[in-house]
Design a protein around this motif. Structure first.
Motif, PDB file in Angstrom:
ATOM      1  N   GLN A  67       6.150  -5.755   0.092  1.00  0.00           N
ATOM      2  CA  GLN A  67       6.910  -4.610   0.336  1.00  0.00           C
ATOM      3  C   GLN A  67       6.774  -4.575   1.987  1.00  0.00           C
ATOM      4  O   GLN A  67       6.283  -5.323   2.669  1.00  0.00           O
ATOM      5  CB  GLN A  67       6.117  -3.489  -0.013  1.00  0.00           C
ATOM      6  CG  GLN A  67       4.571  -3.317   0.277  1.00  0.00           C
ATOM      7  CD  GLN A  67       3.680  -2.372  -0.319  1.00  0.00           C
ATOM      8  OE1 GLN A  67       4.365  -1.419  -0.644  1.00  0.00           O
ATOM      9  NE2 GLN A  67       2.444  -2.505  -0.295  1.00  0.00           N
ATOM     10  N   PHE A  68       7.588  -3.523   2.652  1.00  0.00           N
ATOM     11  CA  PHE A  68       8.009  -3.164   3.953  1.00  0.00           C
ATOM     12  C   PHE A  68       6.703  -2.574   4.300  1.00  0.00           C
ATOM     13  O   PHE A  68       6.307  -1.227   3.770  1.00  0.00           O
ATOM     14  CB  PHE A  68       9.073  -2.668   4.225  1.00  0.00           C
ATOM     15  CG  PHE A  68       9.448  -2.433   5.630  1.00  0.00           C
ATOM     16  CD1 PHE A  68      10.039  -3.368   6.597  1.00  0.00           C
ATOM     17  CD2 PHE A  68       8.979  -1.138   6.152  1.00  0.00           C
ATOM     18  CE1 PHE A  68      10.150  -3.285   7.787  1.00  0.00           C
ATOM     19  CE2 PHE A  68       9.257  -0.965   7.503  1.00  0.00           C
ATOM     20  CZ  PHE A  68       9.785  -1.800   8.409  1.00  0.00           C
ATOM     21  N   VAL A  69       5.733  -3.061   5.385  1.00  0.00           N
ATOM     22  CA  VAL A  69       4.801  -2.439   5.593  1.00  0.00           C
ATOM     23  C   VAL A  69       4.917  -1.971   7.255  1.00  0.00           C
ATOM     24  O   VAL A  69       3.881  -1.324   7.875  1.00  0.00           O
ATOM     25  CB  VAL A  69       3.489  -3.139   5.788  1.00  0.00           C
ATOM     26  CG1 VAL A  69       3.327  -3.309   4.263  1.00  0.00           C
ATOM     27  CG2 VAL A  69       3.568  -4.369   6.365  1.00  0.00           C
ATOM     28  N   GLY A  70       5.991  -2.135   7.939  1.00  0.00           N
ATOM     29  CA  GLY A  70       6.089  -1.888   9.285  1.00  0.00           C
ATOM     30  C   GLY A  70       4.980  -2.521  10.184  1.00  0.00           C
ATOM     31  O   GLY A  70       5.133  -3.846  10.193  1.00  0.00           O
ATOM     32  N   LEU A  71       4.346  -1.933  11.008  1.00  0.00           N
ATOM     33  CA  LEU A  71       3.521  -2.493  12.014  1.00  0.00           C
ATOM     34  C   LEU A  71       1.897  -2.714  11.657  1.00  0.00           C
ATOM     35  O   LEU A  71       1.193  -3.023  12.221  1.00  0.00           O
ATOM     36  CB  LEU A  71       3.496  -1.707  13.510  1.00  0.00           C
ATOM     37  CG  LEU A  71       4.914  -1.756  14.068  1.00  0.00           C
ATOM     38  CD1 LEU A  71       4.626  -0.670  15.320  1.00  0.00           C
ATOM     39  CD2 LEU A  71       5.425  -2.924  14.625  1.00  0.00           C
ATOM     40  N   ARG A  72       1.998  -2.421  10.257  1.00  0.00           N
ATOM     41  CA  ARG A  72       0.626  -2.697   9.702  1.00  0.00           C
ATOM     42  C   ARG A  72      -0.155  -3.974   9.962  1.00  0.00           C
ATOM     43  O   ARG A  72      -1.365  -4.191  10.194  1.00  0.00           O
ATOM     44  CB  ARG A  72       0.478  -2.246   8.294  1.00  0.00           C
ATOM     45  CG  ARG A  72      -0.926  -1.932   7.633  1.00  0.00           C
ATOM     46  CD  ARG A  72      -0.837  -1.768   6.180  1.00  0.00           C
ATOM     47  NE  ARG A  72      -0.622  -2.789   5.560  1.00  0.00           N
ATOM     48  CZ  ARG A  72      -0.622  -2.922   4.108  1.00  0.00           C
ATOM     49  NH1 ARG A  72      -0.418  -1.909   3.738  1.00  0.00           N
ATOM     50  NH2 ARG A  72      -0.381  -4.014   3.627  1.00  0.00           N
ATOM     51  N   ASN A  73       0.614  -5.062   9.975  1.00  0.00           N
ATOM     52  CA  ASN A  73       0.218  -6.334  10.092  1.00  0.00           C
ATOM     53  C   ASN A  73      -0.104  -6.676  11.551  1.00  0.00           C
ATOM     54  O   ASN A  73      -1.251  -7.193  11.853  1.00  0.00           O
ATOM     55  CB  ASN A  73       1.273  -7.498   9.771  1.00  0.00           C
ATOM     56  CG  ASN A  73       1.540  -7.868   8.256  1.00  0.00           C
ATOM     57  OD1 ASN A  73       0.511  -7.757   7.410  1.00  0.00           O
ATOM     58  ND2 ASN A  73       2.831  -7.649   7.931  1.00  0.00           N
ATOM     59  N   TYR A  74       0.379  -6.104  12.437  1.00  0.00           N
ATOM     60  CA  TYR A  74       0.109  -6.054  13.863  1.00  0.00           C
ATOM     61  C   TYR A  74      -1.317  -5.221  13.997  1.00  0.00           C
ATOM     62  O   TYR A  74      -2.288  -5.698  14.950  1.00  0.00           O
ATOM     63  CB  TYR A  74       1.133  -5.713  14.911  1.00  0.00           C
ATOM     64  CG  TYR A  74       2.159  -6.541  14.753  1.00  0.00           C
ATOM     65  CD1 TYR A  74       2.275  -7.520  15.645  1.00  0.00           C
ATOM     66  CD2 TYR A  74       3.328  -5.996  13.948  1.00  0.00           C
ATOM     67  CE1 TYR A  74       3.488  -8.517  15.503  1.00  0.00           C
ATOM     68  CE2 TYR A  74       4.404  -7.082  13.926  1.00  0.00           C
ATOM     69  CZ  TYR A  74       4.645  -8.121  14.771  1.00  0.00           C
ATOM     70  OH  TYR A  74       5.826  -8.992  14.857  1.00  0.00           O
ATOM     71  N   LEU A  75      -1.270  -4.232  13.588  1.00  0.00           N
ATOM     72  CA  LEU A  75      -2.722  -3.357  13.578  1.00  0.00           C
ATOM     73  C   LEU A  75      -3.935  -3.936  12.942  1.00  0.00           C
ATOM     74  O   LEU A  75      -4.768  -3.847  13.566  1.00  0.00           O
ATOM     75  CB  LEU A  75      -2.449  -1.918  13.028  1.00  0.00           C
ATOM     76  CG  LEU A  75      -1.385  -1.069  13.475  1.00  0.00           C
ATOM     77  CD1 LEU A  75      -1.204   0.402  12.871  1.00  0.00           C
ATOM     78  CD2 LEU A  75      -1.635  -0.713  15.041  1.00  0.00           C
ATOM     79  N   ASP A  76      -3.513  -4.860  11.686  1.00  0.00           N
ATOM     80  CA  ASP A  76      -4.775  -5.476  11.298  1.00  0.00           C
ATOM     81  C   ASP A  76      -5.129  -6.476  12.266  1.00  0.00           C
ATOM     82  O   ASP A  76      -6.166  -6.903  12.139  1.00  0.00           O
ATOM     83  CB  ASP A  76      -4.324  -6.088   9.881  1.00  0.00           C
ATOM     84  CG  ASP A  76      -3.971  -5.103   9.098  1.00  0.00           C
ATOM     85  OD1 ASP A  76      -4.672  -3.789   9.078  1.00  0.00           O
ATOM     86  OD2 ASP A  76      -3.200  -5.347   7.820  1.00  0.00           O
TER      87      ASP A  76
END
Length: 312
Positions: A67-76
């Motif tokens: 799914q599309f999560v936006g910038l969550r991967n970068y925040l992680d």
């Protein structure tokens, strides 16, 4: 005077008598188009896809959960302690390898920038490590040099009564830096030797006649002349060393744990061992952006040095 000024004004505003038409411009660019398209296909399109994947939660073990999560991967990534360790290791490996290789390369270049018997043979032998494939060099250091039982390093320190050391396990970062320095010192040596040989002998002779000693001549004449070559060596060395993978994979496998993992190796672990495409893509984007920023800053320093040299 007015007529003269009008004539000058008319001359400055006169259009080019031989303008290049749009068709002619495209005809001149046409031979470059295959190379341009090749670069776009091989670099820009994959990078855009990497950015797209970095904005999605995509794990090959759970394809139904994409799914599309936006910038969550970068925040992680900001709270990922392993990512911070890998980033720090990348900085340490790059700085350690580039600085030590630069100093050793400068010393070797100074030694080779003089006449002596067998200079050509010595130059060839010193260049050899840079010509060896990184995989072969990593295996050479891991097995022949740093092996705890049969390694040459342990044999040498054993002759003075020092107990054997498992170098790649106890000192993984040091082992990798030593292997990288061995490989990259010849590259630094070649660049700096080219800079030394581009220096005119008249300047050195004039300094000697004025009573300048070897150290004074080196500090005040040779080093300023080598500034461009030193900056270029640091830039190219850093760009290549920051992407080191072979030595880490074959010598330490990023261990113990993740103690010697750098960013490329950690990205490999997350993508091909953890199958987390979203997180690994985000790490790849961050790494590329950081490399571009550092390279841009370094290039500005180099261009500033070139412009200052031309003006002087």
């Amino acid at each position: 005077m007015a007529a003269t000024a009008d004539t000058a004004t008319d001359t400055s505003t006169t259009p080019d008598p031989h303008p290049i038409s749009r068709a002619e411009g495209w005809r001149r660019r046409l031979p470059l188009m295959p190379a341009f398209l090749f670069v776009v296909i091989c670099t820009q399109i994959p990078f855009l896809l990497t950015i797209w994947y970095s904005l999605r939660s995509r794990n090959l073990l759970r394809p139904e959960g994409e799914q599309f999560v936006g910038l969550r991967n970068y925040l992680d990534l900001a709270i990922d302690s392993t990512f911070r360790t890998a980033a720090l290791n990348s900085i340490l490996l790059t700085l350690g390898c580039v600085l030590v290789s630069l100093v050793l390369g400068l010393g070797l270049a100074l030694l080779l920038d003089r006449e002596f018997v067998g200079r050509g043979v010595i130059r060839t032998l010193l260049i050899t490590p840079f010509l060896i494939m990184p995989v072969a060099g990593a295996m050479l250091w891991s097995i022949s040099m740093f092996d705890p039982t049969y390694g040459l390093v342990n044999w040498l320190i054993g002759t003075v009564g020092i107990s054997p050391v498992d170098w790649t396990s106890q000192y993984p970062m040091l082992s990798i830096i030593v292997a990288l320095v061995w490989q990259w010192t010849p590259f630094m040596m070649l660049l700096l030797l080219a800079g030394l040989q581009s220096q005119t002998g008249d300047v050195l002779e004039a300094a000697s006649m004025d009573g300048a000693g070897p150290w004074t001549t080196f500090v005040h004449i040779t080093l300023p002349h080598l500034r461009f070559y030193l900056e270029l060596a640091v830039l190219l060395g850093a760009i290549y060393v920051v992407n080191t993978f072979d030595q880490i994979y074959l010598m330490t496998a990023g261990g113990p744990g993740t103690a010697s993992a750098n960013l490329p190796f950690y990205i490999y672990q997350r993508a091909f061992l953890g199958f987390d495409i979203g997180q690994s893509a985000a790490m790849g984007v961050v790494t590329v952006i950081a490399t571009i920023v550092i390279a841009t800053f370094a290039l500005r320093l180099i261009f500033t040095s070139i412009n200052a040299k031309e003006q002087s």
